[in-house]
Every structure is written in structure tokens, then in C-alpha cells.
Design a protein around this motif. Structure first.
Motif, short mmCIF file in Angstrom:
data_model
loop_
_atom_site.label_atom_id
_atom_site.label_comp_id
_atom_site.label_asym_id
_atom_site.label_seq_id
_atom_site.Cartn_x
_atom_site.Cartn_y
_atom_site.Cartn_z
N THR A 190 0.91 -1.21 -0.07
CA THR A 190 -0.06 0.05 0.11
C THR A 190 0.88 1.32 0.18
OG1 THR A 190 -1.81 -1.27 1.00
CG2 THR A 190 -1.87 1.22 1.19
N SER B 195 1.63 4.74 1.27
CA SER B 195 1.21 5.25 2.44
C SER B 195 2.38 6.58 2.68
CB SER B 195 1.30 4.28 3.66
OG SER B 195 2.64 3.90 3.84
N GLU B 196 1.74 7.22 3.54
CA GLU B 196 2.80 8.50 3.75
C GLU B 196 3.88 8.37 4.54
OE1 GLU B 196 0.62 11.67 5.92
OE2 GLU B 196 -1.07 11.94 4.54
N GLU B 197 3.69 7.10 5.56
CA GLU B 197 4.93 6.81 6.31
C GLU B 197 5.83 6.14 5.40
OE1 GLU B 197 7.19 6.54 9.64
OE2 GLU B 197 5.29 7.52 9.29
N ARG B 198 5.55 5.27 4.44
CA ARG B 198 6.57 4.54 3.55
C ARG B 198 7.20 5.61 2.59
NH1 ARG B 198 2.26 -0.32 2.77
NH2 ARG B 198 2.92 -1.65 4.56
N THR C 93 -0.04 -3.07 6.21
CA THR C 93 -1.03 -2.31 6.65
C THR C 93 -2.02 -2.68 7.50
OG1 THR C 93 -1.17 -1.34 4.14
CG2 THR C 93 -2.91 -0.75 5.38
N GLU D 18 -0.75 -1.64 10.97
CA GLU D 18 -1.13 -0.18 11.11
C GLU D 18 -2.53 -0.34 11.81
OE1 GLU D 18 -0.29 2.04 7.77
OE2 GLU D 18 1.73 1.44 7.48
N ASP E 196 -11.17 0.93 4.29
CA ASP E 196 -10.29 1.68 3.62
C ASP E 196 -9.69 1.32 2.40
OD1 ASP E 196 -11.31 3.78 5.05
OD2 ASP E 196 -9.55 4.10 6.33
N ALA F 111 -7.42 1.28 -0.83
CA ALA F 111 -6.06 2.23 -0.82
C ALA F 111 -4.96 1.59 -2.02
CB ALA F 111 -5.27 2.37 0.47
#
Length: 260
Positions: free
Chosen positions: A102, A104-107, A151, A154, A212, A214
Motif C-alpha cells: 500500500t 502510505s505517507e509513512e512509507r 497495512t 497499522e 479503507d 487504498a
């Protein structure tokens, strides 16, 4: 200038030139014709090992192979644990990571992602006789199995009083579910459905609605715009020429949604 001095100067020039070239090439692949690709081959149908041959196969394998072909390259695909993929990119051990990942902002703080190549939601898998868990609302205080760095991990981390148990491989989380060590597994829905229809047939079931949906992306080392441009170019080409549709139908048995 004598011969020894000429030789020494030439050697120094060669060394400096080599270092300069190596430095300039740090944001490209190790070999432009062979892309070193990493995947976690425990996320069928995205990636898995064929039972008889041990060959890597799956949706992700076909997608990155088709993209590389369009860009005049080949792929050398390596099987790594999911949580090892991003560090391998950062250390230049890999050029590319594709593994049901996915965006993601973190990755995105540590790697760059391609344009999305699939849209996936996260869902729940429980044992067939479990009637207590039917949605994400039922997970408070439950024992939850996830794979490290996923994910699902998370999502599980946000559930109050949950006992979150992380596994190196998602198949180990499913096995722990079968052994009653966890109450539920959170993972990407396509992988859940594939497991329940195959190894988990008669043992487990998918419950609840997706959490969600994504986009999934193909990751490269931060700043490697040259390779990222090639990946996006190849992805656009296989979507345009019908190859993406062919691969999607092969692994999911239906037409790809319009947004993909």
C-alpha cells in the motif's frame, strides 16, 4: 615528465573518474538491463512459490515482468520477508520492491512509489465457526494476527486493548488462526479471499466489509527518478495495450475496475 609520473597521474585520473561515474550512478539501477526486484512470495495471488517447481509466480510477478519488457529490461526477482523490502531498497541491494504494498505517507518518507497499479482494501479472516467477529467494530480486546510492517499491522495498532501478534510471513498468521492462537487476521482482501478459497478452504472465512481501500504501488529508492519514470512508462503502456487487463483477469477472474 618521466614514465612513472605519467603512469601515476593516469592512475589517479582513472580512479577519480571511476568514483565520479559510480557517484553519478547511485540513483539508477545496478544494471539498466536487469532490474533487481524484491517481493514477499507469501501473498498469493500477488506473489507465491509454485508448489512443484519453487518458481515465483503471481499478479505482481507478471506485472513487473511485463513493465520491464516494455522498457527493454529483464527482471531478477528475489524472495524476501515483507519488512526487509524497504531496507533493501535503501541499501541498494534491490532496485525495485513490488509486494501488495500500500502507498502510505509513512512509507513514502523512505521510498518513492510508482503510479498505483491496484486498489486494495483490508479485510478480516476468522475461523469458520467464529460468530463473534463480523466486522472491524468487534475487534476491541481481541487477539489479532498480522504480518510485520503491513497495512494490517497499522490498522491493528489503532484498535483499543487489542493483543496484536505480528508474524514474519502472513501465512504464519493464518496458521496461528487455524491453531486458535489468534481470533482474527487482518490482511489485504484479495490475499484473504485467495487463502480462504485454497489453503484455508473449510477452515477459515472472510467476514465484514473492507477497511479503507487504498492504492498499491511499486517502490524504488528515494530519488531514483530515472527508474521510477521507466516503471510508470511501462505501466501506462501495458494498460494501453491490454496486457494489464490480461494479467488482471488471469489472477482475479474478472475485468479490472475502471480506476485501475
Amino acid at each position: 615528465m618521466n614514465l612513472k609520473r605519467i603512469t601515476a597521474v593516469a592512475g589517479t585520473f582513472t580512479l577519480i573518474t571511476s568514483l565520479f561515474i559510480a557517484g553519478c550512478g547511485s540513483n539508477t539501477t545496478n544494471n539498466d538491463k536487469v532490474w533487481r526486484v524484491g517481493t514477499d512470495a507469501t501473498y498469493a495471488p500477488f506473489g507465491f512459490k509454485e508448489k512443484n517447481t519453487g518458481k515465483l509466480d503471481g499478479f505482481d510477478i507478471d506485472i513487473i515482468t511485463a513493465i520491464a519488457k516494455e522498457e527493454g529490461a529483464e527482471v531478477d526477482i528475489q524472495n524476501l520477508n515483507f519488512d526487509a523490502l524497504l531496507p533493501a531498497l535503501q541499501s541498494n541491494t534491490l532496485d525495485i520492491a513490488i509486494s501488495d504494498m500500500t502507498i502510505s505517507e509513512e512509507r513514502a518518507k523512505s521510498v518513492d512509489f510508482s503510479n498505483p497499479y491496484y486498489i486494495a482494501g483490508s479485510g478480516l479472516v476468522v475461523n469458520t465457526d467464529n460468530t463473534n467477529i463480523t466486522s472491524f467494530k468487534d475487534l476491541e480486546g481481541k487477539r489479532i494476527g498480522v504480518s510485520i510492517g503491513s497495512t494490517g499491522a497499522e490498522i491493528a495498532g489503532k484498535i483499543p486493548n487489542a493483543d496484536v501478534r505480528q508474524f514474519n510471513l502472513i501465512i504464519d498468521a493464518f496458521l496461528e488462526l487455524q491453531n486458535r492462537g489468534v481470533d482474527v487476521v487482518i490482511n489485504d482482501t484479495p490475499v484473504n479471499e485467495f487463502y480462504v478459497a485454497n489453503k484455508g478452504r473449510g477452515i477459515a472465512k472472510v467476514v465484514g466489509e473492507d477497511y479503507d481501500a487504498a492504492p498499491l504501488g511499486i517502490a524504488v529508492k528515494k530519488g531514483n527518478t530515472e527508474l521510477l519514470d521507466k516503471i510508470n512508462s511501462g505501466l501506462a503502456k501495458i494498460k494501453e495495450n491490454g496486457k494489464y487487463r490480461e494479467i488482471y483477469k488471469k489472477w482475479f477472474g474478472k475485468e479490472p475496475p475502471v480506476e485501475q
